[in-house]
Write a protein that holds these residues in place. Structure first.
Motif, short mmCIF file in Angstrom:
data_model
loop_
_atom_site.label_atom_id
_atom_site.label_comp_id
_atom_site.label_asym_id
_atom_site.label_seq_id
_atom_site.Cartn_x
_atom_site.Cartn_y
_atom_site.Cartn_z
N UNK A 115 111.65 -47.02 90.54
CA UNK A 115 112.42 -46.05 89.77
C UNK A 115 111.64 -44.76 89.55
N UNK A 125 107.91 -51.24 84.84
CA UNK A 125 106.71 -50.43 84.93
C UNK A 125 106.98 -49.16 85.73
N UNK A 172 109.70 -47.63 85.98
CA UNK A 172 110.53 -46.80 85.11
C UNK A 172 109.66 -46.08 84.07
N UNK A 173 108.72 -46.82 83.50
CA UNK A 173 107.79 -46.24 82.54
C UNK A 173 106.92 -45.17 83.19
N UNK A 174 106.46 -45.44 84.40
CA UNK A 174 105.64 -44.47 85.13
C UNK A 174 106.43 -43.18 85.34
N UNK A 189 108.70 -41.95 83.44
CA UNK A 189 108.72 -41.22 82.17
C UNK A 189 107.39 -40.52 81.92
N UNK A 190 106.29 -41.22 82.22
CA UNK A 190 104.97 -40.62 82.02
C UNK A 190 104.82 -39.37 82.89
N UNK A 219 107.15 -37.43 84.20
CA UNK A 219 108.00 -36.34 83.72
C UNK A 219 107.34 -35.63 82.54
N UNK A 220 106.83 -36.44 81.61
CA UNK A 220 106.18 -35.87 80.43
C UNK A 220 104.94 -35.07 80.80
N UNK A 221 104.13 -35.63 81.70
CA UNK A 221 102.91 -34.93 82.12
C UNK A 221 103.26 -33.58 82.74
N UNK A 248 104.22 -31.21 80.13
CA UNK A 248 103.05 -30.83 79.35
C UNK A 248 102.20 -29.80 80.12
N UNK A 281 115.34 -35.61 89.25
CA UNK A 281 116.68 -36.12 89.00
C UNK A 281 117.49 -36.30 90.28
#
Ligand SMILES: Nc1ncnc2c1ncn2[C@@H]1O[C@H](COP(=O)(O)OP(=O)(O)OP(=O)(O)O)[C@@H](O)[C@H]1O
Ligand SMILES: [Mg+2]
Lengths: 347, 259, 290
Positions: free
Chosen positions: C37, C98, C100-102, C104-105, C107-109, C112, C219
């Motif tokens: 994902x 995991x 999926x979580x990666x 999100x990380x 995207x956030x990075x 930032x 996306x």
């Protein structure tokens, strides 16, 4: 008491909840704690308590889907959105009472959930994750674009709901009561054949079939219950914030709920409760930390929103690797239980 | 002994293939009521495949399976428990996320009536049903299979032989008419095998259950089976009483060919 | 009619990019059975790597490309080695969560580090429109399609004929047998992820060369999911046809019904495939062994 029932009362080995007396005490303390909040808390405290309770309902629901039934739903916030919009529209156009709005939220999210769940759950594999991701984006899109109904980006504003002339406190009691009831109801499912069938489907679907469990039906039920819980939370959220707009129901907020489930502990109602509290308070602490570190004029939004994505994602990854049982696992370890990690194959 | 045997299960002309491999060809098998029927055969003969067709996991290319005048092949896999068919698996298929008692309770899933709403409230009927099924399992199964000490234990970590017994208890919890056992003696030492055979004999005596079982252990099979069918490379090569089978040259060939 | 042809060509050309990221997805799925994902975010991050080396550090596009793609491969290998490897043998659901979580990380990075503003990539692809008969194709789109086609062809050749490609295919067919034949399964996993990182980054760079890059670039992965679903998750060949098809139908629907409907095409296709043929057009159905 004959020997059988006394044997049933033997000391707990699997769950804190395995001892009925200890569990009863737990729920009583929880209920009394909820009741005491307005007595001791400030307005801010009451606000946070409402938010915790709302997130708790949504997280308990998602834990039924993801944790117990092993179905990955990554668009949970979209179903909160459905509940929020449906109940807000009912309230605005028909003046329905809060209790009915909650039911409307649950039913509408359940029905929309089925639209996405039905095609996906007939098939084995990750299709539900794909379908719920599709739900996340397409529902967001509908919230945003169907302006004549949803009010577009500005969303819907709702008048205040006054409960028994008690103002915010009255509303809090409603939210707390719903959180208590839905948690107990979820816990009760897992005392019976319904809950057992969820876990069976998660762990070995072929064995479940031999035992007479209709795997597709059970998956739909578990997913539908999760969506309905999201709808209840959405209805409460709408009445609480008195505004409903698309940006409350983004992918990030779905990651938030998934993180709450993983952090609290998959397949545990207590875990969902802990996770919801932890995740609700975490961004607040974060906000305080940033304004402390960067001064009050810091550009909060531009730092906070990517930081949230990082932290929510990192919590999911980190807990899955290092503490798959979540906070519940930590609590149990402290209490001296040993546990098998992620038993079962979970196709 | 002249007795009219009625067949509880009748497998007729079943064919199953996986890609190019013919796993079962024209297999016929009668399972008479209240008897123990065994299926034997070398590794890869198609025994488990036959069970999986009866269970509704694999679909047959042709043929039919009759159970009490019902056509099993048209029914979904999960409908079999309700009509009295239960089974165990060659590789134990217990649920490690639940306690031993919960695993066994699942065997009675199809007989229980609690729905989502009564479960959520858990007053009255749902609670009563749970208490009743727990007591029934303690009374009829746990002491029979010597599992009392394990009821609230977690599955994982229990010895293999115990797990096999738990799976048997689960298969019995729904009070089935037809019990299908896939290699119940596999992986056991002599004492455990004797113990298992003993348990099975008790069950057969106390209930009028029909058993269809697969195993490689001839000694155990001889001691409990009324009739034996032999599969080799997907075809039925012999069937008869244990003593007939022991003497059958085709069977001896099939087993010697394997070595 | 001419207009329809033009839309069709534009659509097929934009589908070329989907093919690359779909290949990124499928190679991981085939080799490791993990549904990634984070494919979209790997695409987005790879593009930023290129941007960093090319523009921010000023190395120019040739070095930028080499360094960017290498970094993308390294990032993918880190994800495999550090985050997923320790979880081998745990339920499938966990591995997918995991990724999926990666996502999100990452995207956030990106948000930032580079902020939400659009960063333009250097003008590598020529702007001059291409004429096919009297149909006009935007230059960047046409060249992007050509480059995507070349990369896809190179990848296919590597996958079909190189030793490593054969090892990946053997692993995809039967892990246990592959291992017993002496294939280093862990090496195969790592390689598959590295390839996926490069493919994703390449498709991201081509996509962004038209509109620039933001943290939301990933996306598009949703459209890519539609491609993968339509093709069948384990069909390397199928994603080419499916990618072109999705690009085509999106553009045509967008042209005739409006952009709003265009965004619904991928979801509708996903749901439709699930209802009609869950294994996809070219995917194989296996009888599960019990
Ligand atoms: N799902 C499947 N897909 C492909 N081939 C299968 C499948 N299930 C079984 N087979 C094949 O069918 C044949 C029969 O297998 P089966 O498991 O029925 O043998 P068996 O008689 O139970 O052997 P054993 O004594 O080793 O358990 C074997 O060649 C096996 O590889
Ligand atoms: Mg077998």
């Amino acid at each position: 008491m004959n020997q059988h029932t006394s044997f049933l009362r033997k000391k707990p080995k699997l769950d804190i909840f395995a001892n009925p007396n200890a569990e009863l005490v737990f729920w009583c303390i929880f209920a009394v704690g909820l009741m005491m909040v307005p007595v001791f808390g400030s307005a801010y405290f009451l606000y946070m308590a409402c938010l915790v309770c709302i997130n708790l309902v949504a997280t308990v629901g998602l834990n039924i889907t993801v944790g117990y039934a092993g179905l990955l739903s990554i668009g949970h916030s979209a179903f909160l959105g459905v509940g929020a919009y449906a109940s807000a529209l009912a309230f605005l156009h028909m003046g329905t009472p809060l209790a009915l709005n909650i039911v409307i939220g649950a039913v509408s999210a359940f029905s929309v959930g089925l639209v996405f769940g039905l095609p996906a759950l007939r098939i084995k594999g990750v299709h539900l994750a794909i379908a719920t991701l599709a739900a996340q984006y397409s529902l967001y899109f509908i919230f945003q674009q169907w302006t004549s109904v949803t009010g577009g980006d500005r969303g819907l504003s709702l008048p205040k709901t006054d409960i028994l002339g008690m103002g915010d406190t009255g509303f809090y009691y409603v939210v707390a009561f719903v959180a208590l009831i839905t948690s107990i109801a979820a816990r009760n499912l897992f005392r019976t054949r319904i809950g057992r069938s969820f876990i069976a489907v998660r762990e070995k679907d072929y064995a479940a079939q031999v035992l007479g469990i209709n795997v597709v039906g059970v998956k739909l039920m578990a997913f539908g219950i999760g969506a309905a819980y999201a709808g209840i939370a959405g209805a409460l959220l709408a009445a609480f914030l008195r505004i409903v707009n698309p940006d409350q129901f983004t992918l990030t907020s779905s990651v938030f709920f998934l993180a709450a489930v993983v952090v609290g502990g998959r397949g545990s109602i207590l875990g969902a409760m802990l996770g919801a509290v932890f995740m609700t308070l975490m961004p607040e602490i974060l906000r305080e930390g940033i304004s402390f570190a960067m001064g009050p004029e810091a550009d909060m939004a531009s730092v906070l929103s990517p930081l949230r994505e990082i932290i929510f994602g990192a919590l999911i990854v980190g807990f899955l690797i290092f503490e798959p049982r979540g906070l519940v696992g930590i609590v149990r370890r402290i209490m001296g239980h040993r546990e098998v990690v992620d038993a079962g194959t979970g196709h | 002994m002249i007795q009219q045997l009625e067949n509880l299960l009748q497998v007729s002309d079943i064919n199953v293939s996986f890609g190019g491999l013919k796993a079962l060809s024209n297999v016929n098998l009668s399972v008479p009521s209240n008897r123990v029927t065994a299926v034997i055969g070398p590794n890869g003969a198609g025994k488990t495949t036959l069970f999986n067709v009866i269970s509704g996991f694999y679909s047959a290319d042709s043929g039919s399976i009759q159970y009490e005048k019902m056509d099993l092949l048209t029914m979904p896999a999960h409908s079999r428990s309700k009509i009295g068919i239960s089974r165990t698996f060659q590789n134990i298929a217990l649920f490690p996320g639940m306690s031993v008692l919960e695993n066994i309770k699942l065997g009675a899933h199809a007989q229980l009536k609690t729905n989502v709403f009564s479960a959520a409230i858990y007053l009255g009927s749902a609670a009563r049903e749970e208490r009743a099924i727990s007591e029934r399992i303690y009374d009829r199964l746990l002491n029979l299979l010597e599992l009392e000490d394990y009821a609230d234990r977690s599955i994982s970590g229990l010895p293999y032989g115990i797990q096999k017994r738990i799976e048997l208890a689960r298969a019995l919890a729904g009070e089935p008419k037809l019990l299908m056992l896939d290699e119940p003696f596999a992986g056991m030492n002599t004492a455990e095998k004797a113990n298992m055979a003993n348990h099975m004999r008790q069950i057969i005596e106390r209930t009028n259950i029909t058993v269809l079982l697969i195993d490689h252990d001839m000694e155990s099979i001889m001691s409990i089976a009324d009739s034996i069918s032999v599969l080799n490379f997907g075809s039925l090569i012999a069937s008869g009483t244990p003593s007939e089978i022991q003497k059958n040259p085709a069977v001896i060939d099939a087993y010697l060919g394997e070595e | 009619m001419n207009l329809f042809l033009e839309f069709s060509l534009v659509g097929i050309a934009s589908g070329g990019i989907y093919v690359l990221s779909a290949l990124s997805f499928v190679i991981v799925y085939k080799a490791t059975n993990i549904f990634n994902f984070a494919t979209g975010e790997m695409m987005m991050f790879g593009t930023y790597f290129f941007y960093v080396f090319d523009t921010q550090l000023g190395f120019g596009w040739i070095v930028g490309l080499a360094a960017g793609l290498t970094s993308a491969a390294i990032l993918a290998m880190i994800i495999e080695r550090v985050l997923l490897r320790p979880l081998l043998g745990r339920p499938h659901l966990v591995l997918i969560m995991v990724t999926f979580g990666v996502g999100s990380i990452l995207r956030g990075l990106a948000g930032m580090i580079w902020g939400p503003t659009v960063r333009q990539l250097p003008e590598i692809l020529p702007r001059t429109p291409i004429f096919i008969g009297d149909i006009l194709l935007p230059g960047k789109l046409a060249w992007g399609f050509v480059i995507a086609g070349v990369i896809a062809a190179l990848f296919m050749a590597y996958y079909k004929y190189s030793r490593a490609g054969i090892a990946i295919r053997a692993t995809a067919t039967d892990q246990i047998t592959a291992e017993s034949l002496g294939i280093n399964i862990r090496g195969v996993f790592l390689l598959a992820w590295a390839l996926a990182g490069v493919l994703a980054a390449a498709s991201g760079i081509i996509t962004a060369s038209v509109n620039g890059v933001t943290p939301q670039l990933g996306l598009v992965a949703l459209n890519v999911l539609a491609v993968v679903m339509l093709a069948g998750m384990n069909s390397v060949g199928g994603v080419i046809l499916a990618g072109l098809f999705i690009g085509w139908i999106e553009t045509v629907v967008g042209a005739y019904f409006g952009a709003a409907w265009q965004s619904f095409v991928p979801y509708l296709i996903v749901l439709l495939v699930m209802i009609v043929k869950p294994s996809g057009l070219f995917g194989e159905e296996k009888v599960e062994r019990i």
